[in-house]
Design a protein around this motif. Structure first.
Motif, PDB file in Angstrom:
ATOM      1  N   UNK A 103      30.463  48.359  66.473  1.00 59.10           N
ATOM      2  CA  UNK A 103      31.583  47.505  66.879  1.00 59.10           C
ATOM      3  C   UNK A 103      31.076  46.135  67.335  1.00 59.10           C
ATOM      4  N   UNK A 104      30.044  46.116  68.178  1.00 57.99           N
ATOM      5  CA  UNK A 104      29.495  44.855  68.670  1.00 57.99           C
ATOM      6  C   UNK A 104      28.872  44.031  67.545  1.00 57.99           C
ATOM      7  N   UNK A 105      28.138  44.693  66.669  1.00 59.34           N
ATOM      8  CA  UNK A 105      27.484  43.995  65.555  1.00 59.34           C
ATOM      9  C   UNK A 105      28.522  43.364  64.640  1.00 59.34           C
ATOM     10  N   UNK A 108      30.250  40.225  66.005  1.00 59.37           N
ATOM     11  CA  UNK A 108      29.401  39.038  65.918  1.00 59.37           C
ATOM     12  C   UNK A 108      29.318  38.526  64.484  1.00 59.37           C
ATOM     13  N   UNK A 109      29.019  39.419  63.554  1.00 61.85           N
ATOM     14  CA  UNK A 109      28.869  39.025  62.148  1.00 61.85           C
ATOM     15  C   UNK A 109      30.180  38.469  61.605  1.00 61.85           C
ATOM     16  N   UNK A 110      31.280  39.135  61.932  1.00 64.44           N
ATOM     17  CA  UNK A 110      32.597  38.696  61.459  1.00 64.44           C
ATOM     18  C   UNK A 110      32.921  37.290  61.948  1.00 64.44           C
ATOM     19  N   UNK A 111      32.660  37.033  63.215  1.00 62.52           N
ATOM     20  CA  UNK A 111      32.978  35.722  63.795  1.00 62.52           C
ATOM     21  C   UNK A 111      32.166  34.604  63.143  1.00 62.52           C
ATOM     22  N   UNK A 112      30.876  34.850  62.913  1.00 58.51           N
ATOM     23  CA  UNK A 112      29.995  33.805  62.396  1.00 58.51           C
ATOM     24  C   UNK A 112      30.114  33.646  60.886  1.00 58.51           C
ATOM     25  N   UNK A 113      30.112  34.755  60.168  1.00 61.52           N
ATOM     26  CA  UNK A 113      30.022  34.698  58.709  1.00 61.52           C
ATOM     27  C   UNK A 113      31.358  34.783  57.984  1.00 61.52           C
ATOM     28  N   UNK A 114      32.410  35.124  58.698  1.00 64.40           N
ATOM     29  CA  UNK A 114      33.720  35.232  58.053  1.00 64.40           C
ATOM     30  C   UNK A 114      34.727  34.246  58.632  1.00 64.40           C
ATOM     31  N   UNK A 115      34.914  34.277  59.931  1.00 64.36           N
ATOM     32  CA  UNK A 115      35.951  33.452  60.564  1.00 64.36           C
ATOM     33  C   UNK A 115      35.684  31.962  60.378  1.00 64.36           C
ATOM     34  N   UNK A 116      34.491  31.515  60.760  1.00 65.70           N
ATOM     35  CA  UNK A 116      34.213  30.079  60.702  1.00 65.70           C
ATOM     36  C   UNK A 116      34.285  29.528  59.274  1.00 65.70           C
ATOM     37  N   UNK A 117      33.666  30.189  58.287  1.00 63.17           N
ATOM     38  CA  UNK A 117      33.823  29.702  56.909  1.00 63.17           C
ATOM     39  C   UNK A 117      35.273  29.663  56.443  1.00 63.17           C
ATOM     40  N   UNK A 118      36.068  30.685  56.816  1.00 60.06           N
ATOM     41  CA  UNK A 118      37.481  30.679  56.438  1.00 60.06           C
ATOM     42  C   UNK A 118      38.205  29.478  57.017  1.00 60.06           C
ATOM     43  N   UNK A 119      37.921  29.153  58.266  1.00 63.70           N
ATOM     44  CA  UNK A 119      38.607  28.031  58.895  1.00 63.70           C
ATOM     45  C   UNK A 119      38.136  26.686  58.338  1.00 63.70           C
ATOM     46  N   UNK A 120      36.869  26.603  57.951  1.00 59.20           N
ATOM     47  CA  UNK A 120      36.414  25.396  57.272  1.00 59.20           C
ATOM     48  C   UNK A 120      37.176  25.183  55.973  1.00 59.20           C
ATOM     49  N   UNK A 121      37.405  26.281  55.248  1.00 65.61           N
ATOM     50  CA  UNK A 121      38.075  26.197  53.951  1.00 65.61           C
ATOM     51  C   UNK A 121      39.573  25.972  54.113  1.00 65.61           C
ATOM     52  N   UNK A 122      40.218  26.854  54.862  1.00 65.46           N
ATOM     53  CA  UNK A 122      41.681  26.884  54.877  1.00 65.46           C
ATOM     54  C   UNK A 122      42.333  25.947  55.893  1.00 65.46           C
ATOM     55  N   UNK A 123      41.580  25.490  56.850  1.00 63.44           N
ATOM     56  CA  UNK A 123      42.160  24.531  57.778  1.00 63.44           C
ATOM     57  C   UNK A 123      41.475  23.168  57.639  1.00 63.44           C
ATOM     58  N   UNK A 124      40.190  23.067  57.943  1.00 59.76           N
ATOM     59  CA  UNK A 124      39.525  21.766  57.928  1.00 59.76           C
ATOM     60  C   UNK A 124      39.615  21.099  56.559  1.00 59.76           C
ATOM     61  N   UNK A 125      39.138  21.782  55.536  1.00 61.08           N
ATOM     62  CA  UNK A 125      39.160  21.227  54.187  1.00 61.08           C
ATOM     63  C   UNK A 125      40.589  21.032  53.695  1.00 61.08           C
ATOM     64  N   UNK A 126      41.409  22.042  53.851  1.00 62.05           N
ATOM     65  CA  UNK A 126      42.785  21.996  53.347  1.00 62.05           C
ATOM     66  C   UNK A 126      43.566  20.843  53.967  1.00 62.05           C
TER      67      UNK A 126
END
Length: 208
Positions: A103-105, A108-126
């Motif tokens: 659960x802890x791992x 951490x992985x989800x926040x760094x490798x999934x959430x941030x890239x998604x927000x770069x794509x779908x919010x910042x870039x968009x």
């Protein structure tokens, strides 16, 4: 790269064709290559075309952010808890109870490798690329939520599509107010980590 025609083609390929193609059956390695190339392109455009610096935005209203996010989180946690309780009770808090290290791992992985890239794509870039093409902000936010939901079509799950649509609305509204990738990523991570914690991880592709 800044013409309306170019951006329209870019939008159609990046936010319609590629997400829909990922719902088709073909080699996952090819999908990974397509996704990596697409992400590199988005980072390149943000840095070199839009001149967007990746840094923490100054003068963020943290107090207002935490107040609003806490209110939304309480509502989301109650609704999702009730859903799991009535329709999928055997998975209620199953990972945190049975596999706390995993659960802890994953958080951490989800926040760094999934959430941030998604927000770069779908919010910042968009937002950087397409917001000026729309005179109606509400329509623009609605479209952002639609494409964010479409980006999860590969799960082939109606509930996931609905959840990501409403999540997309919340994240788009947050980004529209704050223009902060950091804040919207934190909000996204909080809700996503909760869904995994409460027992909706299998549906959303989390390892369990």
């Amino acid at each position: 790269m800044k013409s309306v025609t170019y951006k329209s083609i870019e939008f159609f390929i990046a936010f319609i064709i590629i997400p829909v193609s990922f719902a088709l059956k073909f080699d996952w390695r090819i999908k990974g290559i397509i996704g990596l190339i697409g992400f590199c392109y988005i980072v390149f455009v943000l840095l070199k075309v839009e001149k967007k610096a990746f840094k923490i935005e100054p003068n963020l209203n943290w107090k207002r952010f935490w107040k609003l996010t806490s209110i939304k989180f309480v509502a989301i946690s109650i609704l999702t808890f009730l859903y799991i309780w009535f329709f999928d009770r055997e998975n209620l808090f199953t990972v945190i109870i049975n596999k706390p290290k995993l659960w802890l791992i994953i958080l951490f992985v989800y926040t760094i490798l999934s959430v941030y890239p998604q927000e770069l794509i779908y919010r910042t870039f968009f937002f950087e690329r397409y917001q000026k093409l729309f005179s109606n902000t509400n329509l623009f936010i609605f479209i952002n939520a639609i494409v964010f939901s479409l980006g999860h079509i590969f799960f082939k799950n109606t509930l996931v599509i609905v959840l990501t649509f409403f999540g997309g609305l919340l994240f788009a509204l947050t980004y529209n107010k704050t223009k902060s990738t950091l804040l919207v990523s934190i909000e996204h991570a909080i809700y996503g980590c909760w869904l995994f914690t409460v027992g909706m991880g299998n549906m959303l592709g989390f390892p369990s």
